[in-house]
Design an enzyme around this catalytic site. Structure first.
Site, PDB file in Angstrom:
ATOM      1  N   LYS A  14       0.840  -1.207   0.000  1.00  0.00           N
ATOM      2  CA  LYS A  14       0.000   0.000   0.000  1.00  0.00           C
ATOM      3  C   LYS A  14       0.872   1.253   0.000  1.00  0.00           C
ATOM      4  O   LYS A  14       0.647   2.177  -0.778  1.00  0.00           O
ATOM      5  CB  LYS A  14      -0.915   0.039   1.241  1.00  0.00           C
ATOM      6  CG  LYS A  14      -1.793  -1.178   1.403  1.00  0.00           C
ATOM      7  CD  LYS A  14      -2.714  -1.031   2.604  1.00  0.00           C
ATOM      8  CE  LYS A  14      -2.001  -0.993   3.947  1.00  0.00           C
ATOM      9  NZ  LYS A  14      -1.345  -2.264   4.323  1.00  0.00           N
ATOM     10  N   ARG A  89      -8.689   1.229   9.948  1.00  0.00           N
ATOM     11  CA  ARG A  89      -8.211  -0.120  10.196  1.00  0.00           C
ATOM     12  C   ARG A  89      -9.174  -0.897  11.073  1.00  0.00           C
ATOM     13  O   ARG A  89      -8.922  -2.067  11.363  1.00  0.00           O
ATOM     14  CB  ARG A  89      -6.873  -0.022  10.918  1.00  0.00           C
ATOM     15  CG  ARG A  89      -5.703  -0.693  10.233  1.00  0.00           C
ATOM     16  CD  ARG A  89      -4.521  -0.420  11.122  1.00  0.00           C
ATOM     17  NE  ARG A  89      -3.316  -1.091  10.798  1.00  0.00           N
ATOM     18  CZ  ARG A  89      -2.357  -0.612  10.009  1.00  0.00           C
ATOM     19  NH1 ARG A  89      -2.514   0.509   9.361  1.00  0.00           N
ATOM     20  NH2 ARG A  89      -1.244  -1.279   9.854  1.00  0.00           N
ATOM     21  N   ARG A 123      12.025  -6.402   4.474  1.00  0.00           N
ATOM     22  CA  ARG A 123      11.908  -4.952   4.295  1.00  0.00           C
ATOM     23  C   ARG A 123      12.926  -4.208   5.158  1.00  0.00           C
ATOM     24  O   ARG A 123      13.219  -4.610   6.277  1.00  0.00           O
ATOM     25  CB  ARG A 123      10.499  -4.509   4.700  1.00  0.00           C
ATOM     26  CG  ARG A 123      10.337  -2.997   4.770  1.00  0.00           C
ATOM     27  CD  ARG A 123       8.926  -2.567   4.692  1.00  0.00           C
ATOM     28  NE  ARG A 123       8.147  -2.848   5.891  1.00  0.00           N
ATOM     29  CZ  ARG A 123       6.854  -2.529   6.005  1.00  0.00           C
ATOM     30  NH1 ARG A 123       6.216  -1.973   4.998  1.00  0.00           N
ATOM     31  NH2 ARG A 123       6.209  -2.808   7.113  1.00  0.00           N
ATOM     32  N   ARG A 156      12.252  -2.480  11.010  1.00  0.00           N
ATOM     33  CA  ARG A 156      11.256  -2.074  11.997  1.00  0.00           C
ATOM     34  C   ARG A 156      11.054  -3.190  13.015  1.00  0.00           C
ATOM     35  O   ARG A 156      11.041  -4.363  12.656  1.00  0.00           O
ATOM     36  CB  ARG A 156       9.914  -1.791  11.296  1.00  0.00           C
ATOM     37  CG  ARG A 156       9.865  -0.438  10.614  1.00  0.00           C
ATOM     38  CD  ARG A 156       8.687  -0.273   9.670  1.00  0.00           C
ATOM     39  NE  ARG A 156       7.404  -0.764  10.169  1.00  0.00           N
ATOM     40  CZ  ARG A 156       6.249  -0.635   9.502  1.00  0.00           C
ATOM     41  NH1 ARG A 156       6.226  -0.008   8.327  1.00  0.00           N
ATOM     42  NH2 ARG A 156       5.139  -1.107   9.985  1.00  0.00           N
ATOM     43  N   ARG A 167       0.537  -9.086  13.611  1.00  0.00           N
ATOM     44  CA  ARG A 167      -0.119  -8.066  12.768  1.00  0.00           C
ATOM     45  C   ARG A 167      -1.077  -8.709  11.777  1.00  0.00           C
ATOM     46  O   ARG A 167      -2.125  -8.142  11.459  1.00  0.00           O
ATOM     47  CB  ARG A 167       0.936  -7.262  12.000  1.00  0.00           C
ATOM     48  CG  ARG A 167       1.539  -6.162  12.846  1.00  0.00           C
ATOM     49  CD  ARG A 167       2.904  -5.788  12.356  1.00  0.00           C
ATOM     50  NE  ARG A 167       2.896  -5.068  11.098  1.00  0.00           N
ATOM     51  CZ  ARG A 167       3.949  -5.026  10.274  1.00  0.00           C
ATOM     52  NH1 ARG A 167       5.050  -5.671  10.565  1.00  0.00           N
ATOM     53  NH2 ARG A 167       3.880  -4.331   9.170  1.00  0.00           N
TER      54      ARG A 167
HETATM   55  P1  ADP Z   1       1.863  -1.867   7.922  1.00  0.00           P
HETATM   56  O1  ADP Z   1       3.199  -2.108   7.327  1.00  0.00           O
HETATM   57  O2  ADP Z   1       1.428  -2.930   8.878  1.00  0.00           O
HETATM   58  O3  ADP Z   1       0.818  -1.478   6.944  1.00  0.00           O
HETATM   59  P2  ADP Z   1       1.758   0.755   9.146  1.00  0.00           P
HETATM   60  O4  ADP Z   1       2.999   1.521   8.943  1.00  0.00           O
HETATM   61  O5  ADP Z   1       0.544   1.120   8.397  1.00  0.00           O
HETATM   62  O6  ADP Z   1       2.149  -0.750   8.961  1.00  0.00           O
HETATM   63  O7  ADP Z   1       1.372   0.782  10.706  1.00  0.00           O
HETATM   64  C1  ADP Z   1       2.273   0.409  11.707  1.00  0.00           C
HETATM   65  C2  ADP Z   1       1.583   0.361  13.049  1.00  0.00           C
HETATM   66  O8  ADP Z   1       1.045   1.669  13.374  1.00  0.00           O
HETATM   67  C3  ADP Z   1       0.376  -0.567  13.164  1.00  0.00           C
HETATM   68  O9  ADP Z   1       0.739  -1.901  13.381  1.00  0.00           O
HETATM   69  C4  ADP Z   1      -0.369   0.058  14.354  1.00  0.00           C
HETATM   70  O10 ADP Z   1       0.231  -0.240  15.564  1.00  0.00           O
HETATM   71  C5  ADP Z   1      -0.183   1.551  14.107  1.00  0.00           C
HETATM   72  N1  ADP Z   1      -1.293   2.079  13.262  1.00  0.00           N
HETATM   73  C6  ADP Z   1      -1.184   2.585  12.003  1.00  0.00           C
HETATM   74  N2  ADP Z   1      -2.399   2.955  11.531  1.00  0.00           N
HETATM   75  C7  ADP Z   1      -3.293   2.670  12.514  1.00  0.00           C
HETATM   76  C8  ADP Z   1      -4.699   2.804  12.644  1.00  0.00           C
HETATM   77  N3  ADP Z   1      -5.449   3.292  11.627  1.00  0.00           N
HETATM   78  N4  ADP Z   1      -5.276   2.414  13.807  1.00  0.00           N
HETATM   79  C9  ADP Z   1      -4.547   1.923  14.798  1.00  0.00           C
HETATM   80  N5  ADP Z   1      -3.225   1.748  14.757  1.00  0.00           N
HETATM   81  C10 ADP Z   1      -2.585   2.114  13.625  1.00  0.00           C
END
Ligand code: ADP
Ligand code: ZN
Length: 210
Positions: A14, A89, A123, A156, A167
């Site tokens: 994404k 989410r 990654r 990360r 996750r």
């Molecule tokens: P991913 O690679 O899983 O798509 P993101 O960078 O989008 O990771 O998000 C990393 C973390 O940030 C999530 O695992 C969560 O802890 C937090 N986070 C991001 N967006 C949200 C959201 N909309 N609601 C709750 N937590 C979020």
């Protein structure tokens, strides 16, 4: 109106597609994960509060997240559209978002679990600018160094094996129900996310004319 939600499991690509679409359509890429990580890096009160939750792969509370997004969407650069990457989410987040905007196109990234696990565990992210690399598919020119800004690359904490599996569970339980939520509204377009980002961008542009 070009308001997009990018929906899909972690590791679906994404963020990678959002960077390219943002450039092409001249709309901001809003990643809640990136905003949280910037707060953690700068040790803001918000960052201190969410660090442990994010490292473990769990979700930040809906209240905190919704506040953050509302604030971001009220900025002037969002007036001609935006890409939301990683938000909503959960169903409560989606319900809140409906109140701010009821004209949104949801892109559903479809991808197999094995590919997600492989992509996330390989990654690497730039500490300074947040750019993403991959040791197998998108290696930096110099190992451990960001091509864009020369910053240091790191893995990360939530890309370590245990957090990845957590996750994926969180995605299945809390985020996947959004597919039905938006399908019922007729707002979803499915995309096969197993292909390379540039090819995906081509498909995206065919579907969503500027
Ligand atoms: P991913 O690679 O899983 O798509 P993101 O960078 O989008 O990771 O998000 C990393 C973390 O940030 C999530 O695992 C969560 O802890 C937090 N986070 C991001 N967006 C949200 C959201 N909309 N609601 C709750 N937590 C979020
Ligand atoms: Zn960088």
């Amino acid at each position: 109106m070009n308001n997009f939600i990018f929906l899909g499991p972690p590791g679906a690509g994404k963020g990678s597609l959002a960077v390219k679409v943002a450039e092409d359509y001249k709309i901001p890429h809003i990643s809640t994960g990136d905003i949280f990580r910037a707060n953690i890096k700068n040790q803001t009160p918000l960052g201190v509060k969410v660090k442990a939750i994010i490292d473990s792969g769990s979700l930040v509370s809906d209240d905190l997240t919704c506040e953050l997004v509302k604030d971001r969407l009220s900025q002037p650069d969002c007036k001609n559209g935006y890409i939301l990457d990683g938000f909503p989410r959960t169903i409560p987040q989606a319900e809140m978002f409906t109140k701010i905007c009821d004209d949104v196109k949801v892109v559903n990234f479809e991808i197999k679990d094995e590919i997600v696990i492989r992509r996330l565990s390989t990654r690497r992210v730039c500490k300074a600018c947040g750019a993403n690399f991959n040791v197998l598919t998108l290696p930096p020119k110099v190992e451990g160094v960001c091509d864009k800004c020369g910053g240091e690359l790191y893995q990360r904490d939530d890309d370590k094996q245990e957090s990845i599996l957590h996750r994926m569970d969180v995605y299945r339980e809390q985020t996947e129900p959004l597919i039905k939520f938006y399908r019922d509204k007729g707002a979803i377009t499915d995309l096969d996310a197993s292909i390379e980002t540039d090819v995906l961008l081509g498909k995206f542009k065919e579907i969503f004319k500027k």
